[in-house]
Design a protein around this motif. Structure first.
Motif, short mmCIF file in Angstrom:
data_model
loop_
_atom_site.label_atom_id
_atom_site.label_comp_id
_atom_site.label_asym_id
_atom_site.label_seq_id
_atom_site.Cartn_x
_atom_site.Cartn_y
_atom_site.Cartn_z
N ALA A 223 -34.32 -27.17 8.20
CA ALA A 223 -33.72 -27.19 6.86
C ALA A 223 -32.28 -26.68 6.91
CB ALA A 223 -34.54 -26.34 5.90
N GLY A 224 -32.04 -25.63 7.68
CA GLY A 224 -30.69 -25.11 7.82
C GLY A 224 -29.74 -26.14 8.41
N GLN A 225 -30.18 -26.83 9.43
CA GLN A 225 -29.34 -27.84 10.04
C GLN A 225 -29.07 -29.00 9.09
OE1 GLN A 225 -31.61 -28.52 13.64
NE2 GLN A 225 -30.26 -27.19 14.84
N ALA A 226 -30.06 -29.33 8.25
CA ALA A 226 -29.85 -30.38 7.25
C ALA A 226 -28.80 -29.96 6.23
CB ALA A 226 -31.17 -30.69 6.54
N LEU A 227 -28.77 -28.67 5.86
CA LEU A 227 -27.75 -28.19 4.94
C LEU A 227 -26.36 -28.24 5.57
CD1 LEU A 227 -29.56 -25.16 3.25
CD2 LEU A 227 -28.97 -27.35 2.21
N PHE A 228 -26.27 -27.95 6.87
CA PHE A 228 -24.98 -28.07 7.56
C PHE A 228 -24.49 -29.51 7.51
CE2 PHE A 228 -25.85 -23.92 9.45
CZ PHE A 228 -24.58 -23.39 9.60
N ARG A 229 -25.40 -30.43 7.75
CA ARG A 229 -24.99 -31.85 7.71
C ARG A 229 -24.58 -32.26 6.30
NH1 ARG A 229 -29.54 -32.20 11.17
NH2 ARG A 229 -30.88 -32.90 9.43
N ARG A 230 -25.28 -31.76 5.31
CA ARG A 230 -24.99 -32.16 3.93
C ARG A 230 -23.68 -31.55 3.42
NH1 ARG A 230 -28.86 -31.30 -1.49
NH2 ARG A 230 -27.35 -32.20 -2.95
N LEU A 231 -23.41 -30.30 3.81
CA LEU A 231 -22.32 -29.56 3.17
C LEU A 231 -21.15 -29.23 4.09
CD1 LEU A 231 -24.48 -27.06 1.08
CD2 LEU A 231 -23.41 -29.18 0.31
N ASN A 232 -21.33 -29.39 5.39
CA ASN A 232 -20.25 -29.07 6.33
C ASN A 232 -19.76 -27.63 6.14
OD1 ASN A 232 -18.43 -29.73 8.42
ND2 ASN A 232 -16.80 -30.16 6.95
N CYS A 233 -20.69 -26.70 5.90
CA CYS A 233 -20.32 -25.30 5.73
C CYS A 233 -20.13 -24.64 7.10
CB CYS A 233 -21.38 -24.56 4.91
SG CYS A 233 -23.07 -24.72 5.53
N GLU A 234 -19.47 -23.50 7.10
CA GLU A 234 -19.22 -22.78 8.36
C GLU A 234 -20.45 -21.99 8.80
OE1 GLU A 234 -16.57 -22.64 10.50
OE2 GLU A 234 -15.74 -24.32 9.36
N HIS A 235 -21.06 -21.28 7.85
CA HIS A 235 -22.20 -20.41 8.15
C HIS A 235 -23.23 -20.54 7.03
CE1 HIS A 235 -19.39 -18.61 10.98
NE2 HIS A 235 -18.59 -18.29 9.99
N LEU A 236 -24.44 -20.04 7.32
CA LEU A 236 -25.53 -20.14 6.36
C LEU A 236 -26.46 -18.94 6.53
CD1 LEU A 236 -27.26 -21.92 4.34
CD2 LEU A 236 -28.33 -22.91 6.37
#
Length: 333
Positions: A223-236
């Motif tokens: 799920a975390g990796q999916a959020l990175f792909r969706r939002l291009n954020c630096e950290h989570l």
């Protein structure tokens, strides 16, 4: 970790932009049912107002010895005056745009015998128009110089919109030193958070944003990796309740921080405490992992109390001295 990382928090600034609200509590007892309808009659014995939403984030920063500046909107009403008074009392520098076409957001909770009977909301969740957006952005521009960290506290009450976020990013990009942007997300607004530095969803919000379950270690990582792909954020940072926290320093580097909370009485405001502690710690120069551990301590203190509680520097130091340091494990690297 030693106590120096905690003591370092005092005196640092954080800018908070978000949905400010007033939490109104009517507390009493029930001894009979209304003759007018099959509902309980609450005999009120106590009434209380507290800062809510972005106001509670700012209140947490002040309690930790920080210097919060809060930019927000309210109505042009008596509740706005109440908000201003509470901010003054808490040591919060408030920059507010009063609007006569919407009320100050107020959430009234009627509580009897330690149980919530009903909640009544007074609010308008329409997005701000261009002129109101510009008024808020002008206040932010005046407060940005010298700020290392900005929190976007999104409760879905209309301040954060696509137009607002586009203008805010332009404003931040024009800074000589761009501050870190931390976001406490609202699921319906996920696509507004593209490119932020740190997102702090709870497990439910992470699941809804990633369109994936969040339960096992493998599911949390996916799920975390999916959020990175969706939002291009630096950290989570995904908060997991009794399971602690999952810190993604990148999409491929994940740490697990176990909770130390021994008793959980009330999770109200725990997310506000987490992002407030993170922001203040990062502003003080602590690294992200250290800041996340401090946020874990602060949240553990808050959930062990009833109501919208706050942690203090002394309470964090006391807990660090009395309990073993949490064993941070690497889930992925």
């Amino acid at each position: 970790m030693n106590s120096e990382a905690v003591k370092r928090l005092a005196g640092h600034e954080v800018l908070i932009v978000g949905d400010l609200m007033l939490d109104h509590y009517l507390v009493g007892s029930v001894e009979r049912i209304s003759p007018e309808a099959p509902v309980p009659v609450v005999a009120v014995s106590r009434e209380e107002y507290l800062l809510g939403g972005a106001g509670n984030v700012a209140r947490n920063i002040a309690a930790l010895g920080g210097m919060p500046t809060l930019v927000a909107v309210t109505g042009d009403d008596d509740h706005a005056s109440c908000v201003c008074g509470h901010c003054d009392q808490a040591g919060i520098k408030l920059r507010v745009h009063r609007m006569n076409n919407r009320p100050t957001t107020v959430k009234t909770r009627i509580i009897a015998h330690n149980q919530q009977v009903v909640r009544v909301d007074h609010e308008c969740t329409d997005f701000l128009d261009q002129s109101d957006n510009q008024a808020v952005l002008s206040m932010i521009a005046r407060e940005l110089p010298g700020k290392k960290v900005i929190i976007l506290s999104d409760y879905g009450k209309g301040l954060l919109s696509r137009a607002f976020m586009d203008s805010l990013h332009q404003l931040l990009n024009d800074c000589d030193e761009r501050p870190l942007v931390l976001v406490d997300p609202k699921t319906r607004n996920y696509d507004l958070y593209d490119g932020v530095d740190l997102l702090t969803p709870n497990a439910k919000e992470a699941s809804e944003g990633a369109y994936l379950p969040v339960g096992s270690q493998e599911e949390i990582i996916a799920a975390g990796q999916a959020l990175f792909r969706r939002l291009n954020c630096e950290h989570l940072l995904i908060t997991l309740g009794g399971k602690g926290m999952a810190l993604f320093t990148s999409s491929n580097e994940v740490y697990h921080i176990p909770t130390f909370a021994q008793k959980v009485f009330d999770v109200t405001g725990a997310g506000d405490t987490v992002i407030a502690t993170l922001a203040l710690s990062l502003s003080s120069g602590n690294d992200l992992l250290t800041s996340s551990i401090l946020a874990n301590y602060a949240a553990g203190i808050v959930v062990g109390q009833v109501g919208a509680a706050v942690a203090t520097l002394d309470s964090i130091v006391d807990v660090m001295r009395s309990l073993p340091e949490p064993e941070v494990t690497t889930w992925m690297k």
